[in-house]
Every structure is written in C-alpha cells, then in structure tokens.
Design a protein around this motif. Structure first.
Motif, mmCIF file in Angstrom:
data_model
loop_
_atom_site.group_PDB
_atom_site.id
_atom_site.type_symbol
_atom_site.label_atom_id
_atom_site.label_comp_id
_atom_site.label_asym_id
_atom_site.label_seq_id
_atom_site.Cartn_x
_atom_site.Cartn_y
_atom_site.Cartn_z
ATOM 1 N N THR A 172 -31.268 -38.122 14.718
ATOM 2 C CA THR A 172 -30.160 -37.525 15.462
ATOM 3 C C THR A 172 -29.471 -36.512 14.548
ATOM 4 O OG1 THR A 172 -28.711 -39.373 14.811
ATOM 5 C CG2 THR A 172 -29.762 -39.498 16.965
ATOM 6 N N ILE A 173 -29.035 -35.391 15.130
ATOM 7 C CA ILE A 173 -28.371 -34.333 14.371
ATOM 8 C C ILE A 173 -27.038 -33.995 15.023
ATOM 9 C CG2 ILE A 173 -30.473 -33.344 13.401
ATOM 10 C CD1 ILE A 173 -30.516 -31.287 15.631
ATOM 11 N N ASP A 174 -26.143 -33.357 14.258
ATOM 12 C CA ASP A 174 -24.774 -33.144 14.757
ATOM 13 C C ASP A 174 -24.552 -31.792 15.437
ATOM 14 O OD1 ASP A 174 -24.897 -31.545 12.528
ATOM 15 O OD2 ASP A 174 -23.118 -32.369 11.539
ATOM 16 N N LYS A 175 -25.565 -30.910 15.414
ATOM 17 C CA LYS A 175 -25.439 -29.619 16.090
ATOM 18 C C LYS A 175 -26.782 -29.229 16.699
ATOM 19 C CE LYS A 175 -21.834 -27.739 13.052
ATOM 20 N NZ LYS A 175 -21.513 -26.683 12.057
ATOM 21 N N CYS A 227 -28.303 -39.586 23.047
ATOM 22 C CA CYS A 227 -28.873 -38.243 23.174
ATOM 23 C C CYS A 227 -29.339 -37.980 24.606
ATOM 24 C CB CYS A 227 -30.045 -38.062 22.209
ATOM 25 S SG CYS A 227 -29.611 -38.205 20.475
ATOM 26 N N LYS A 228 -28.595 -38.478 25.599
ATOM 27 C CA LYS A 228 -29.011 -38.358 26.994
ATOM 28 C C LYS A 228 -29.039 -36.901 27.466
ATOM 29 C CE LYS A 228 -28.226 -40.346 31.576
ATOM 30 N NZ LYS A 228 -28.503 -39.093 32.291
ATOM 31 N N ASN A 229 -28.068 -36.094 27.047
ATOM 32 C CA ASN A 229 -28.023 -34.696 27.495
ATOM 33 C C ASN A 229 -29.276 -33.932 27.066
ATOM 34 O OD1 ASN A 229 -25.512 -35.070 28.673
ATOM 35 N ND2 ASN A 229 -24.388 -34.461 26.834
ATOM 36 N N PHE A 230 -29.679 -34.135 25.831
ATOM 37 C CA PHE A 230 -30.892 -33.473 25.340
ATOM 38 C C PHE A 230 -32.122 -34.030 26.055
ATOM 39 C CE2 PHE A 230 -34.501 -33.163 22.380
ATOM 40 C CZ PHE A 230 -34.491 -31.807 22.102
ATOM 41 N N ALA A 231 -32.170 -35.348 26.255
ATOM 42 C CA ALA A 231 -33.310 -35.980 26.915
ATOM 43 C C ALA A 231 -33.456 -35.491 28.356
ATOM 44 C CB ALA A 231 -33.148 -37.503 26.896
ATOM 45 N N ASP A 232 -32.335 -35.326 29.055
ATOM 46 C CA ASP A 232 -32.378 -34.839 30.442
ATOM 47 C C ASP A 232 -32.910 -33.401 30.489
ATOM 48 O OD1 ASP A 232 -31.392 -37.219 31.345
ATOM 49 O OD2 ASP A 232 -29.327 -36.524 31.609
ATOM 50 N N ALA A 233 -32.465 -32.568 29.555
ATOM 51 C CA ALA A 233 -32.944 -31.182 29.506
ATOM 52 C C ALA A 233 -34.440 -31.152 29.187
ATOM 53 C CB ALA A 233 -32.160 -30.402 28.445
ATOM 54 N N LEU A 234 -34.877 -32.041 28.315
ATOM 55 C CA LEU A 234 -36.294 -32.105 27.940
ATOM 56 C C LEU A 234 -37.146 -32.543 29.123
ATOM 57 C CD1 LEU A 234 -38.207 -31.798 25.514
ATOM 58 C CD2 LEU A 234 -37.829 -34.215 25.005
ATOM 59 N N LEU A 235 -36.653 -33.529 29.864
ATOM 60 C CA LEU A 235 -37.385 -34.051 31.013
ATOM 61 C C LEU A 235 -37.534 -33.010 32.109
ATOM 62 C CD1 LEU A 235 -38.726 -36.638 32.079
ATOM 63 C CD2 LEU A 235 -36.532 -37.266 33.108
ATOM 64 N N ASP A 258 -22.378 -35.105 22.318
ATOM 65 C CA ASP A 258 -21.227 -34.203 22.181
ATOM 66 C C ASP A 258 -21.674 -32.799 21.780
ATOM 67 O OD1 ASP A 258 -19.518 -36.202 22.869
ATOM 68 O OD2 ASP A 258 -18.853 -36.664 20.820
ATOM 69 N N ALA A 259 -22.642 -32.734 20.871
ATOM 70 C CA ALA A 259 -23.135 -31.433 20.400
ATOM 71 C C ALA A 259 -23.824 -30.671 21.525
ATOM 72 C CB ALA A 259 -24.091 -31.638 19.225
ATOM 73 N N PHE A 260 -24.657 -31.363 22.302
ATOM 74 C CA PHE A 260 -25.378 -30.672 23.363
ATOM 75 C C PHE A 260 -24.443 -30.304 24.518
ATOM 76 C CE2 PHE A 260 -28.590 -29.804 26.579
ATOM 77 C CZ PHE A 260 -29.571 -29.176 25.823
ATOM 78 N N LYS A 261 -23.421 -31.103 24.748
ATOM 79 C CA LYS A 261 -22.448 -30.796 25.803
ATOM 80 C C LYS A 261 -21.705 -29.498 25.478
ATOM 81 C CE LYS A 261 -18.571 -32.806 28.373
ATOM 82 N NZ LYS A 261 -17.673 -33.987 28.492
ATOM 83 N N GLN A 262 -21.309 -29.298 24.220
ATOM 84 C CA GLN A 262 -20.629 -28.071 23.817
ATOM 85 C C GLN A 262 -21.554 -26.859 23.918
ATOM 86 O OE1 GLN A 262 -18.961 -28.592 19.903
ATOM 87 N NE2 GLN A 262 -17.717 -30.360 20.499
ATOM 88 N N PHE A 263 -22.849 -27.089 23.727
ATOM 89 C CA PHE A 263 -23.823 -26.015 23.759
ATOM 90 C C PHE A 263 -24.280 -25.671 25.186
ATOM 91 C CE2 PHE A 263 -28.366 -24.757 23.589
ATOM 92 C CZ PHE A 263 -28.247 -23.583 22.855
ATOM 93 N N GLN A 264 -23.962 -26.528 26.143
ATOM 94 C CA GLN A 264 -24.469 -26.405 27.510
ATOM 95 C C GLN A 264 -24.277 -25.013 28.134
ATOM 96 O OE1 GLN A 264 -25.932 -29.333 28.662
ATOM 97 N NE2 GLN A 264 -26.830 -28.198 30.341
ATOM 98 N N PRO A 265 -23.112 -24.362 28.002
ATOM 99 C CA PRO A 265 -22.956 -23.018 28.605
ATOM 100 C C PRO A 265 -23.982 -22.016 28.071
ATOM 101 C CG PRO A 265 -20.817 -23.927 28.028
ATOM 102 C CD PRO A 265 -21.840 -24.846 27.429
ATOM 103 N N LYS A 266 -24.260 -22.043 26.785
ATOM 104 C CA LYS A 266 -25.255 -21.131 26.210
ATOM 105 C C LYS A 266 -26.654 -21.491 26.701
ATOM 106 C CE LYS A 266 -22.811 -19.986 21.896
ATOM 107 N NZ LYS A 266 -21.568 -20.722 22.127
ATOM 108 N N PHE A 267 -26.924 -22.786 26.829
ATOM 109 C CA PHE A 267 -28.242 -23.245 27.281
ATOM 110 C C PHE A 267 -28.514 -22.771 28.711
ATOM 111 C CE2 PHE A 267 -31.075 -26.575 29.075
ATOM 112 C CZ PHE A 267 -32.157 -26.405 28.231
#
Length: 415
Positions: A322-325, A201-209, A233-242
């Motif tokens: 951990t969640i899938d979306k 969950c590194k992508n989510f952790a980096d955004a949180l930090l 994978d889920a957070f990477k797909q969501f990145q443009p919206k984020f």
C-alpha cells in the motif's frame, strides 16, 4: 632434545587455525550475471529469472548449473509448459554438488549419481529427481535423469568455475523427465481485487476492475507481480484527475502501479534505481525510481513521490504494497510551475547606482516554489502583481524626470 618452532611461526599457525578449520570464505555468486556474459544462453537465463529459480541458486553453495544454449532450449519452450513445470525441469539441471571440468573427467568407477534441486523439492517420486553422470568413451561425459533411463546430453565446455562454490557448465541438450514436465498446479490464484477492496484500497480496486488493466494484472501473477496500491484517501483525492483521463490513459495509469516481477520489500531496499512497470512499452516509458531512506522505501516519478506504508500480501510470486499517494507518470501529467512576477523592462530601470527606496523590500519573502497543482487550483494574484509593477514603473520614471530637470537647472546656473 625437542625443538620448538620460533614464536613468529607459531603465531602464523595460530592465526591460520580458523581458516584451516572452516575453509576459505564463500564468495557470493549471481547466476543471472554470470550467464549474462554468454548471449547464446539468454533463453535459459530468462527462464531462470521468471521461474525465480535464479534467486534460489544464488542462496546455495556447492552447486553445478547445467546450462543449455538457445538452440537446445527451443524444443523445451515449444512445449508451452506452465511456469511451475518449467521450474521443475530447470531445477533438474541444478546439481547439489560441485562438478568442475577436472572432476567430471575423474569420476570414480565411471559414473556418479547426484541429487538435484528438483529432488530437493520433494515433488518427484523415488529417485526421479537424480541425475546420472557417466564417463563415456572418447573422453566424453554424459548426463541423464534417472527418470529417462538414458544419456540425454554430453558435457560441452565450462562457462564459469568458482572452486567448490559454483560451477556453470554447458551441456548439449535439455535433460528429459516426464515427472518434471508433468502438469503442476501452482499456488491458488489470489483474488487481488477482493484482497485490495477489504484492506483499505477499494477505490483503486474498483477502478482496476472496470478497466482492461485487470487482465494485465492477473496474467502476470504466475510469472511474478508486484503491486503498489494507493490507499482509499489518496485515490479519492486523485479521482477528479482520473476522471479526466481517456480510457487508454486510465488503463496506462492503473498498469503503472504494477511491476511484472516479484520484488519483496528487502529486494526493493537493495535494488534502488529505475524500474519498468506493466505500462512500459519501450525504453524510458512509464518507469519510476525506487529509493530507500533507511527502512522507508519511496516510489518517485517526475510528478509525485509516494511512500510504501504497508504490505497486504507477500507470498512469492505475488506481493501487494500500500502507498500513500497515486503514482502519476510524466507521460500523462505535466508538472506546472507557478512563475514569479516578471520584473520591469530594463529600459525603465534606474540609471543611478542607488535603488529608489520605493523599490527596496518590495518582496520580503522568496518567490513561490514550483507547484504541482493546476493553474485553476492556484490563488489568482495576477492583478495585484500587475498593479505593483505599474507603481514601480511610475516611480522609476518620476525619478528619471526629476534627475533631468536638476541637470538642466545646474547647466543654466553655470552659464
């Protein structure tokens, strides 16, 4: 001459043996629900919840809870104890024996020494975790911790009794104990960023930090925290919206993935329904619905449904799933519906009961379902639909003109 009991009486006695040997069935209790009916004890009830002592009380039988009202709790709250020290103090108010009103006034030899949940933790030294109950003059009953060496409070009234299971009584003051109030080091603070980063969950952790939301998360660990962490994978797909969200929007979305109470997987399975989050500010804001299907647990917003796929850690007061979306709140995202082609205006509809052959089977498949994608992501079939609609109008008009010519020709022949 021996007289034997009738067969029917013998059957009754035999059928009652299990009850006589084991006693009446134990009735489950919920201390939070019991105290919720007494608003003047809301502060005491609140701290039973955030210290997770309520859960421990609910798993025990043959206990007495010595509750104090809001006014009496104010002095304790003003001491600003840590959540762990507060739990020790409140544990001193849970006696590991049943004391209903009748038993309190019939104490043998005028006093009784009873163990508490604080003593059961093994934290206090010697007899510091015991409470002395004393039959005082004038029909009063006093309570005092062995640690204080005096009577700290008196019995006021009974709030709830379930014989020999749980008794909830009102005592006048908080029981004093220097050992219970002593600074207590809780479990080592978990580095949630490191834990999530090294477990998918590194992508989510980096955004949180990178957001102030990280302070909200760490500030809620001691009181209880449940995190729903999207996989990489889920957070990477969501990145443009984020990236399109404002700074405040990003913080709200990240806080939307945390719940300010400890909720194990078994607790989530048994507590389906709406749940507030760290982002919640007021009623019906930034909440979602928890729903289980057998062993699977899903988190549903009005925009997306995500499923719990794993557990990174589950050690009270912290659990990370951990969640899938990525969870998308309705406050930040709107569901966009793909509309079906608009039918021709009624003014141009056929006037006969039969439908022209050219209009039949025009749409062999059902209308497209609602889409969660933005209009830019959807295929552009507008021009094709418009052309088809135009052809339909021409055919309909041709049909109407032909009918008119035939009717005039028929009238002429009759004349």
């Amino acid at each position: 001459m021996h007289h034997h009991p009738p067969a029917s009486l013998a059957a009754v006695i035999l059928s009652s043996l299990p009850f006589l040997l084991t006693g009446p069935p134990v009735t489950a209790h919920n201390i939070t629900t019991i105290l919720a009916t007494f608003p003047d004890f809301s502060t005491f009830n609140h701290y039973l919840t955030i210290t997770h002592l309520a859960n421990e009380i609910n798993t025990r039988n043959t206990i007495t809870v010595c509750a104090v009202n809001n006014a009496a709790m104010s002095d304790l709250v003003n001491k600003h104890l840590s959540v762990y020290a507060m739990k020790n103090v409140l544990s001193l108010h849970v006696l590991l024996d049943y004391f209903g009103a009748k038993k309190l006034h019939e104490i043998t030899n005028g006093n009784a020494l009873t163990a508490t949940m604080f003593q059961a933790t093994g934290t206090p030294s010697g007899s510091s975790g015991f409470v002395n109950i004393t039959d005082l003059k004038g029909g009063k009953v006093g309570f005092g911790s062995i640690d204080s060496g005096k009577t700290d409070a008196t019995f006021v009234k009974t709030l709830h009794e379930n014989a020999y299971n749980i008794s909830v009584i009102h005592i006048s003051s908080v029981l004093q104990s220097s050992e219970a109030e002593a600074p207590t080091s809780g479990p080592a603070v978990v580095n949630i960023i490191s834990l999530m980063s090294t477990h998918g969950c590194k992508n989510f952790a980096d955004a949180l930090l990178a957001s102030d939301a990280v302070n909200t998360y760490t500030g809620n660990i001691e009181g209880g925290l449940t995190i729903f962490c999207p996989k990489d994978d889920a957070f990477k797909q969501f990145q443009p919206k984020f990236k399109n969200l404002t700074v405040g929007g990003k913080q709200s979305l990240l806080e939307y993935h945390g719940v300010p109470v400890y909720q194990s997987l078994s607790m989530l399975r048994s507590s389906n329904g709406l749940m507030n989050t760290l982002a919640t500010d007021g009623a019906s804001k930034y909440d979602f619905t928890v729903q289980n299907d057998g062993q699977d647990v899903t988190i549903m917003t009005s925009i997306v449904t995500s499923r719990i796929v794993g557990t990174l850690t589950d050690k009270q007061p912290l659990v990370i799933f951990t969640i899938d979306k990525v969870l998308m709140p309705k406050e930040l995202f709107k569901k966009v519906v793909s509309l079906a082609p608009v039918p021709a205006p009624e003014a141009d509809a056929p006037t006969t009961s039969e439908t022209p052959k050219s209009l039949k089977n025009k749409h062999k498949s059902p209308p497209a379902p609602a889409s969660l994608e933005s209009p830019a992501d959807a295929p552009n079939d507008a021009s094709a639909d418009q052309e088809a609609d135009s052809n339909n109008v021409v055919e309909i008009k041709g049909f109407k003109i032909g009918a008119m010519v035939l009717s005039f020709w028929f009238a002429y022949l009759v004349m």
